[in-house]
Write an enzyme that holds these catalytic residues in place. Structure first.
Site, PDB file in Angstrom:
ATOM      1  CG  HIS A 289      -1.977  -1.036   1.208  1.00 32.51           C
ATOM      2  ND1 HIS A 289      -3.046  -0.995   0.338  1.00 32.51           N
ATOM      3  CD2 HIS A 289      -2.127  -2.172   1.941  1.00 32.51           C
ATOM      4  CE1 HIS A 289      -3.816  -2.052   0.537  1.00 32.51           C
ATOM      5  NE2 HIS A 289      -3.282  -2.784   1.505  1.00 32.51           N
TER       6      HIS A 289
ATOM      7  CB  CYS B  64      -2.292   3.583  -4.601  1.00 34.88           C
ATOM      8  SG  CYS B  64      -3.606   2.349  -4.393  1.00 34.88           S
TER       9      CYS B  64
END
Length: 392
Positions: A167, A209
């Site tokens: 993440h 991301c």
């Protein structure tokens, strides 16, 4: 009756010699026809390494572990040995109590291919996967007690593939949900590696991301980088498995692994071909590439220069005459009475390269003629001995 026996023995020896030569020629012809020729490459590296990092933990991040294990399986398939792979897994999904298939990790719906299996060597596991340990692995600043299997033993002829997943956000990637590594940290680590001559070229890949922001701060030479998504853009999972109840792999990594499944160790495909296969509609994000720091054209760098472990061996003729230092042995210190092995090998290599191609061809021709004469002489000697025994 003895003369026909002698004649028969000689004829048999001649036929056997011809058959042996024809078999040898057939074997040579077979290997010449089936020889696997490696595609030409402009890289000067002599060894390949891979650092694969899953920075997430907890069961719901199962897909990140599958990402890293899938990449691990691929680079092993293309020739990088376990001794040259540093695998860092933030958690052990295979042993999680919620795993319906204990001891296994799958990256596709239907659970067909077990990525964990029996041949996975995890170097850093669980709470060992930290920003500090990752930086220490890259820079080589590890504690003396750290075993060789946990060290990145690279040099200035090493091509390194670095893959990270987890993440992240704008210029950061989370480790264990407790700390994060920034784009500046990785850039500075690469700078230290360059100063310490720990790499020839680096291929950096990250799936998270806003992944493309992670290589925006790089400034060291000979680095090629790619990421799964742009600034302010998410990276998405590919599919869920109904039995596991969670996503099993990320979309970007899924299509990268699918493409690499069609690559073998001698593939002529280049990194430009690799980047051209990106399909924004399938991946559902916009992968990026940074090549301004790379010192070669991207279309001249083979995929196997980073994902593979193809050894390039140069066979040289033995040299009888060695270049010897004229300094008397008695005048040398005790520790210099015999030249080091590396120095002797260097002298041998230089002398071999100084031989002209005509000299090497003549040497090879004489060696072949000598082997044939020796074979026929042995056949004649055996035939004579057998004939002599038959006359007694």
């Amino acid at each position: 009756m003895r003369l026909p026996i002698h004649l028969l023995l000689l004829v048999s020896g001649w036929i056997w010699g011809c058959a042996a030569n024809s078999q040898e020629d057939a074997v040579r012809e077979f290997f010449a026809e089936n020889e696997t020729v490696a595609p030409p490459t402009t890289s000067t590296h002599t060894n390949n390494w891979a650092v694969l990092v899953c920075a997430s933990r907890y069961w719901f991040n199962y897909r990140h572990m599958a990402n890293a294990l899938g990449m691990y399986r691929t680079v092993k398939h293309l020739g990088i040995p376990d001794s040259n792979i540093i695998l860092m897994l933030g958690d052990d999904a295979a042993c999680n109590s919620r795993n319906k298939f204990p001891g296994s990790v799958y990256a596709e719906k239907g659970c067909k291919l077990d990525l964990y299996g029996d041949n996975v060597e995890v170097d850093y596991r669980g709470y060992e996967v930290t920003v500090e340990n990752f930086i220490r692995v890259l820079t080589g600043r590890v504690d003396p007690s750290v075993p060789r299997s946990k060290r990145l033993l690279t040099d200035d002829r090493s091509n390194i593939f670095i893959y990270m997943t987890g993440h992240g956000g704008n210029e950061f990637l989370k480790f264990q949900d407790t700390e994060e590594i920034s784009a500046f940290d990785i850039a500075d680590a690469f700078a230290q590696m360059h100063e310490k001559r720990r790499y020839n070229e680096i291929f950096f890949m990250i799936d998270t991301c806003q992944a493309n922001t992670m290589y925006s701060k790089f400034y060291s030479p000979n680095i090629l980088a790619t990421g799964s998504s742009l600034l302010d853009e998410n990276s998405y999972s590919h599919e869920n498995d109904p039995d596991l109840g969670i996503a099993v792999i990320d979309s970007y990594t899924h299509y990268v692994l699918k493409y690499l499944e069609g690559i073998n160790k001698t593939s002529p495909l280049t990194m430009q071909d690799f980047f051209d296969h990106y399909d924004v509609e399938k991946i559902r994000s916009h992968p990026g590439v940074r090549s301004d720091l790379f010192n070669r054209p991207v279309d001249g760098a083979l995929i196997t220069d980073f994902f593979g472990g193809v050894a390039q061996v140069e066979v040289m003729q033995n040299v009888a005459d060695m270049v010897v230092d004229s300094t008397p042995v008695d005048d040398l210190p005790n520790h210099q009475t015999s030249p080091p092995l590396a120095e002797a090998a260097t002298i041998n290599s230089i002398a071999s390269r100084n031989m002209s191609s005509e000299q090497q061809a003549d040497s090879s021709s004489w060696e072949s003629t000598y082997r044939k004469c020796r074979s026929w002489l042995g056949i004649a000697l055996v035939g004579s001995l057998v004939g002599w025994v038959g006359t007694r």
